[in-house]
Design a protein around this motif. Structure first.
Motif, PDB file in Angstrom:
ATOM      1  N   CYS A  28       0.849  -1.096  -0.104  1.00 48.58           N
ATOM      2  CA  CYS A  28      -0.017   0.024  -0.213  1.00 48.58           C
ATOM      3  C   CYS A  28       0.904   1.506   0.065  1.00 48.58           C
ATOM      4  CB  CYS A  28      -1.008  -0.107   1.088  1.00 48.58           C
ATOM      5  SG  CYS A  28      -1.691   1.511   1.338  1.00 48.58           S
ATOM      6  N   CYS A  44      -0.096   3.333   3.731  1.00 43.15           N
ATOM      7  CA  CYS A  44       0.359   2.816   5.176  1.00 43.15           C
ATOM      8  C   CYS A  44       1.576   1.637   4.944  1.00 43.15           C
ATOM      9  CB  CYS A  44      -0.886   2.205   5.769  1.00 43.15           C
ATOM     10  SG  CYS A  44      -1.366   0.433   4.960  1.00 43.15           S
ATOM     11  N   CYS A  66      -4.370  -0.404   0.129  1.00 51.61           N
ATOM     12  CA  CYS A  66      -5.070  -1.353   0.747  1.00 51.61           C
ATOM     13  C   CYS A  66      -6.555  -0.738   0.862  1.00 51.61           C
ATOM     14  CB  CYS A  66      -4.383  -1.664   1.955  1.00 51.61           C
ATOM     15  SG  CYS A  66      -4.662  -0.498   3.332  1.00 51.61           S
ATOM     16  N   CYS A  88      -7.330   2.173   3.367  1.00 54.62           N
ATOM     17  CA  CYS A  88      -6.708   3.743   3.037  1.00 54.62           C
ATOM     18  C   CYS A  88      -7.312   4.000   1.570  1.00 54.62           C
ATOM     19  CB  CYS A  88      -5.210   3.360   2.365  1.00 54.62           C
ATOM     20  SG  CYS A  88      -3.922   3.068   3.904  1.00 54.62           S
TER      21      CYS A  88
HETATM   22 ZN   LIG Z   1      -3.111   1.182   3.370  1.00 53.25          ZN
END
Ligand SMILES: [Zn+2]
Length: 137
Positions: free
Chosen positions: A104, A107, A125, A128
């Motif tokens: 991701c 994050c 992801c 997010c």
């Molecule tokens: Zn993420």
């Protein structure tokens, strides 16, 4: 060029967290990405040189001048959305090369394989993605 396209530009330095996917999974995604790239190319009916021009487009280097030149040569052949998809595919292929595909961008946690299979060039992801979508509203 759209703002999204500029965001899609990817450089090696951004690759800080390494992919946790297996070699088999990586080969699967690589093959899929290359197929999608081919599909877009034939849908657009553009030459390999024109496609390279889109893919290698680097807004950091040449700024607005490159963007104008690109729009003039391809503007009526390719929509921003198609160009963005092509760049996202290429960005994913670069990530595979640098071994950080499936991480991701926000994050830096691994994106679930099930999600990648549905959205092969997913950059975020699910959590997010939801945060980003809320912020855009
Ligand atoms: Zn993420």
């Amino acid at each position: 060029m759209t703002r999204a396209t500029k965001e899609n530009y990817y450089s090696e330095e951004e690759c800080t967290v390494k992919s946790i996917l297996t070699q088999n999974e990586i080969s699967f995604f690589k093959k899929e990405l290359e197929e999608q790239k081919k599909k877009i190319k034939s849908n657009l009916n553009i030459s390999s040189a024109e496609m390279d021009e889109i893919i290698n487009y680097d807004p950091k280097d040449e700024g607005d001048y490159a963007s104008i030149a690109l729009e003039q040569s391809l503007g009526n052949k390719i929509s921003d959305r198609q160009a963005d998809n092509l760049l996202l595919i290429n960005k994913s292929l670069k990530k595979i090369k640098h071994n950080c595909y499936g991480i991701c961008a926000l994050c830096e946690e691994p994106i679930r394989t099930e999600r990648l299979k549905i959205k092969i060039f997913a950059e975020y992801c699910i959590s997010c993605r939801e945060i980003i979508e809320k912020e855009r509203k």
